[in-house]
Design a protein around this motif. Structure first.
Motif, PDB file in Angstrom:
ATOM      1  N   TYR A 181      24.062  81.872  12.213  1.00  0.00           N
ATOM      2  CA  TYR A 181      24.998  80.763  12.427  1.00  0.00           C
ATOM      3  C   TYR A 181      25.688  80.392  11.109  1.00  0.00           C
ATOM      4  N   SER A 182      24.891  80.196  10.069  1.00  0.00           N
ATOM      5  CA  SER A 182      25.448  79.824   8.768  1.00  0.00           C
ATOM      6  C   SER A 182      26.347  80.921   8.212  1.00  0.00           C
ATOM      7  N   TYR A 183      25.924  82.173   8.394  1.00  0.00           N
ATOM      8  CA  TYR A 183      26.714  83.284   7.884  1.00  0.00           C
ATOM      9  C   TYR A 183      28.057  83.382   8.605  1.00  0.00           C
ATOM     10  N   ALA A 184      28.051  83.140   9.917  1.00  0.00           N
ATOM     11  CA  ALA A 184      29.293  83.179  10.688  1.00  0.00           C
ATOM     12  C   ALA A 184      30.235  82.063  10.244  1.00  0.00           C
ATOM     13  N   TYR A 185      29.676  80.899   9.907  1.00  0.00           N
ATOM     14  CA  TYR A 185      30.503  79.769   9.459  1.00  0.00           C
ATOM     15  C   TYR A 185      31.211  80.118   8.145  1.00  0.00           C
ATOM     16  N   LEU A 219      21.137  90.394  20.048  1.00  0.00           N
ATOM     17  CA  LEU A 219      22.068  91.476  19.733  1.00  0.00           C
ATOM     18  C   LEU A 219      23.464  90.933  19.418  1.00  0.00           C
ATOM     19  N   SER A 220      23.872  89.894  20.108  1.00  0.00           N
ATOM     20  CA  SER A 220      25.172  89.277  19.829  1.00  0.00           C
ATOM     21  C   SER A 220      25.168  88.634  18.442  1.00  0.00           C
ATOM     22  N   ALA A 221      24.073  87.962  18.092  1.00  0.00           N
ATOM     23  CA  ALA A 221      23.966  87.340  16.770  1.00  0.00           C
ATOM     24  C   ALA A 221      23.929  88.388  15.676  1.00  0.00           C
ATOM     25  N   PHE A 222      23.186  89.474  15.894  1.00  0.00           N
ATOM     26  CA  PHE A 222      23.090  90.536  14.896  1.00  0.00           C
ATOM     27  C   PHE A 222      24.454  91.186  14.653  1.00  0.00           C
ATOM     28  N   THR A 223      25.228  91.348  15.724  1.00  0.00           N
ATOM     29  CA  THR A 223      26.568  91.910  15.587  1.00  0.00           C
ATOM     30  C   THR A 223      27.438  91.038  14.690  1.00  0.00           C
ATOM     31  N   SER A 224      27.324  89.730  14.854  1.00  0.00           N
ATOM     32  CA  SER A 224      28.139  88.810  14.054  1.00  0.00           C
ATOM     33  C   SER A 224      27.795  88.894  12.571  1.00  0.00           C
ATOM     34  N   VAL A 225      26.526  89.148  12.243  1.00  0.00           N
ATOM     35  CA  VAL A 225      26.126  89.247  10.836  1.00  0.00           C
ATOM     36  C   VAL A 225      26.724  90.492  10.192  1.00  0.00           C
ATOM     37  N   ALA A 226      26.652  91.627  10.893  1.00  0.00           N
ATOM     38  CA  ALA A 226      27.236  92.859  10.358  1.00  0.00           C
ATOM     39  C   ALA A 226      28.740  92.703  10.162  1.00  0.00           C
ATOM     40  N   THR A 246      18.467 100.173  14.952  1.00  0.00           N
ATOM     41  CA  THR A 246      19.389  99.043  15.103  1.00  0.00           C
ATOM     42  C   THR A 246      18.914  97.843  14.306  1.00  0.00           C
ATOM     43  N   ALA A 247      17.615  97.545  14.403  1.00  0.00           N
ATOM     44  CA  ALA A 247      17.061  96.422  13.651  1.00  0.00           C
ATOM     45  C   ALA A 247      17.168  96.667  12.149  1.00  0.00           C
ATOM     46  N   GLY A 248      16.942  97.920  11.727  1.00  0.00           N
ATOM     47  CA  GLY A 248      17.009  98.242  10.308  1.00  0.00           C
ATOM     48  C   GLY A 248      18.406  98.071   9.747  1.00  0.00           C
ATOM     49  N   LEU A 249      19.408  98.575  10.470  1.00  0.00           N
ATOM     50  CA  LEU A 249      20.793  98.443  10.017  1.00  0.00           C
ATOM     51  C   LEU A 249      21.191  96.973   9.899  1.00  0.00           C
ATOM     52  N   THR A 250      20.803  96.178  10.886  1.00  0.00           N
ATOM     53  CA  THR A 250      21.171  94.759  10.847  1.00  0.00           C
ATOM     54  C   THR A 250      20.354  94.000   9.809  1.00  0.00           C
ATOM     55  N   ALA A 251      19.093  94.421   9.574  1.00  0.00           N
ATOM     56  CA  ALA A 251      18.279  93.758   8.549  1.00  0.00           C
ATOM     57  C   ALA A 251      18.915  93.907   7.168  1.00  0.00           C
ATOM     58  N   LEU A 252      19.506  95.066   6.899  1.00  0.00           N
ATOM     59  CA  LEU A 252      20.197  95.263   5.625  1.00  0.00           C
ATOM     60  C   LEU A 252      21.380  94.304   5.501  1.00  0.00           C
ATOM     61  N   CYS A 253      22.089  94.100   6.603  1.00  0.00           N
ATOM     62  CA  CYS A 253      23.209  93.156   6.603  1.00  0.00           C
ATOM     63  C   CYS A 253      22.717  91.729   6.393  1.00  0.00           C
ATOM     64  N   TYR A 254      21.614  91.378   7.064  1.00  0.00           N
ATOM     65  CA  TYR A 254      21.023  90.056   6.865  1.00  0.00           C
ATOM     66  C   TYR A 254      20.622  89.857   5.408  1.00  0.00           C
ATOM     67  N   ALA A 255      20.072  90.908   4.790  1.00  0.00           N
ATOM     68  CA  ALA A 255      19.611  90.794   3.411  1.00  0.00           C
ATOM     69  C   ALA A 255      20.779  90.479   2.472  1.00  0.00           C
ATOM     70  N   GLU A 256      21.920  91.139   2.676  1.00  0.00           N
ATOM     71  CA  GLU A 256      23.077  90.844   1.826  1.00  0.00           C
ATOM     72  C   GLU A 256      23.566  89.414   2.050  1.00  0.00           C
ATOM     73  N   PRO A 287      31.175 101.035   3.752  1.00  0.00           N
ATOM     74  CA  PRO A 287      31.139 100.194   4.958  1.00  0.00           C
ATOM     75  C   PRO A 287      30.476 100.855   6.165  1.00  0.00           C
ATOM     76  N   VAL A 288      29.930 102.047   5.970  1.00  0.00           N
ATOM     77  CA  VAL A 288      29.360 102.785   7.108  1.00  0.00           C
ATOM     78  C   VAL A 288      28.198 102.026   7.737  1.00  0.00           C
ATOM     79  N   THR A 289      27.320 101.469   6.887  1.00  0.00           N
ATOM     80  CA  THR A 289      26.112 100.818   7.409  1.00  0.00           C
ATOM     81  C   THR A 289      26.422  99.644   8.333  1.00  0.00           C
ATOM     82  N   PRO A 290      27.247  98.655   7.921  1.00  0.00           N
ATOM     83  CA  PRO A 290      27.529  97.562   8.866  1.00  0.00           C
ATOM     84  C   PRO A 290      28.291  98.013  10.109  1.00  0.00           C
ATOM     85  N   VAL A 291      29.148  99.014   9.981  1.00  0.00           N
ATOM     86  CA  VAL A 291      29.855  99.528  11.160  1.00  0.00           C
ATOM     87  C   VAL A 291      28.863 100.157  12.135  1.00  0.00           C
TER      88      VAL A 291
END
Length: 486
Positions: free
Chosen positions: A105-109, A397-404, A83-93, A427-431
């Protein structure tokens, strides 16, 4: 100006719904001025990620998770890691698109709109503010273990536990928070150097634990692997995810990173690899050295394992000393992340301007740091660690979901954006990241969910009472607020 421009013309007032959905433009965010200095390299950022992650739970969380899952707790660590790995990839993008402070927060904005961003900001208060308190409470257990090993006497119980545990206040936890606050006020580079040293100590101590623990490794301890079924593994993973809190701290330092479009994605990936390897080694060796039933209620668990295994006090003293020194960095990094999130929200008008005041002498948000330190110290001094664990996990987990989700939205809305890093397997990875986060969220207790809903209700009240009226995206607001230098 992009289609995501910051404000409507004055003669075209926004509807209530469009106000909630208004977004900041990536071009405006990139051009925004900040008094924070770009001093952090990829090495500093990687140390920030590892320092904010290793120690958030691995020193303490087995006492909660192992009795839930049995030997299958090793799979719980792997599930949390995926779970952390999948979301880390999303954070990286997202970090490569918008290398600014503020994390999810900034990404959601940028992707989801102002109201969603405000809520994500409050998710992050749970992730960073509450995790700082939880780690400080766990740190006090190792400090007490060290004091006993060296002097033969324990810290008075009344000064080592919250009122719920029969004490008055967890004084060591409060003192730790105060020390971290002082260091953060002195300057980010000084904090980063101290953190890098502590990361080295922390990893060395955990490798020492693994080397000693494997001498007592017993395959029989893995018998009845799914002692409490897959549901136990999933429930334990929900708590263990606490151990990955802080990985996204790298993304809170966007305004202070050198060459952030490259250094931040690299640091996120490097941090994830290092953290996952360390956690799997520690969890395997810990279960191999001690029956899972013995973890229940253990204080300073890793030290206790070494003491029980060797029959000597010196290995436990070494590990406790290392934990006392190195876990300091976790509280430091999590508090750093919280102040930077408040800083960014304050710049956007969603939090009071006191959070944007930067000291001319130190270049740090001193007032914000003092406020965060007081908040964390209050939680650390008065609340038990299990309550803090789950509150942190639900926020993260709620914040990580918002990034993906943000990755998907921006791929659709702004395919033209320059991306220094792209999520593989889109789109498989963020899903999958969203599904994994929702699965772990489902494993948290009903009490935690009730508290979370109450917390978000407070966030909604604050937005409509303050944030909506003071947002810099209002038609009559100045276009790019600058932080106050004092």
């Amino acid at each position: 100006m992009s289609s995501d421009g910051p404000r409507a013309p004055a003669d075209q007032p926004r509807s209530a719904i469009s106000t909630l959905l208004r977004r900041r433009s990536i071009e405006d965010v990139a051009a925004q001025h900040t008094e924070l200095k770009r001093r952090l390299t990829t090495l500093h950022l990687t140390a920030l990620g590892v320092g904010g992650t290793v120690g958030t739970g691995i020193f303490f969380v087995l006492a909660e998770a192992a009795p839930m899952a049995g030997p299958g707790v090793v799979l719980s660590f792997m599930l949390a890691a995926v779970t952390a790995g999948l979301t880390a990839l999303c954070y990286a993008e997202m970090a490569s698109i918008a290398p600014v402070s503020g994390s999810s927060y900034s990404y959601a904005y940028l992707a989801l709109g102002e109201f969603a961003a405000h809520l994500v900001g409050w998710f992050l208060i749970l992730e960073y503010g509450v995790s700082s308190a939880a780690v400080a409470v766990g740190w006090s257990e190792y400090l007490n273990n060290l004091v006993i090993g060296v002097t033969g006497h324990a810290i008075p119980a009344a000064l080592l536990s919250a009122p719920a545990g029969g004490g008055i206040v967890n004084l060591p936890a409060v003192v730790l928070v105060a020390m971290c606050g002082v260091l953060l006020i002195r300057g980010v580079r000084e904090s980063a150097v101290v953190n890098a040293v502590m990361v080295g100590i922390k990893v060395a101590v955990l490798i020492f634990f693994v080397c000693v623990a494997v001498t007592g490794f017993t395959v029989d301890h893995f018998h009845n692997f799914f002692a409490h079924g897959w549901s136990g593994v999933g429930a334990a993973a929900s708590i263990i995810f606490f151990s990955y809190i802080g990985l996204d701290a790298v993304s809170t330092a966007g305004d202070e990173a050198k060459d952030p479009k490259k250094s931040m994605p690299r640091a996120l990936i490097y941090s994830l690899v290092i953290v996952t390897l360390v956690y799997l080694l520690v969890s395997l060796s810990a279960i191999g050295a001690q029956k899972y039933q013995m973890f229940a209620g253990q204080k300073a668990g890793l030290s206790q394992i070494l003491a029980n295994l060797t029959g000597a006090s010196w290995p436990a003293i070494i590990l406790s000393a290392g934990a006392v020194i190195s876990v300091f960095s976790v509280t430091l990094v999590c508090m750093f992340g919280q102040t930077r999130i408040f800083f960014t929200m304050g710049q956007d008008g969603l939090m009071p301007k006191v959070f944007t005041a930067v000291s001319k002498r130190t270049g740090t948000p001193v007032k914000s740091t003092v406020i965060v330190s007081a908040f964390v110290a209050l939680l650390a001094g008065l609340l038990p660690i299990d309550v803090l664990f789950e509150a942190t996990s639900i926020g993260a987990l709620s914040a990580f979901t918002s990034v993906a989700l943000g990755v998907i939205v921006l791929r659709v809305r702004r395919p033209d954006l320059a991306r220094g890093f792209t999520v593989p397997g889109y789109p498989v990875t963020p899903v999958l990241a969203i599904v994994a986060c929702l699965y772990l969220l489902s494993g948290l207790s009903a009490v935690t969910w009730i508290a979370f809903v109450s917390w978000m209700a407070l966030a909604v009240i604050v937005y409509f009472a303050y944030g909506r009226r003071h947002s810099t995206l209002n038609a009559d607001a100045p276009p790019t607020p600058s932080p106050r230098v004092e």
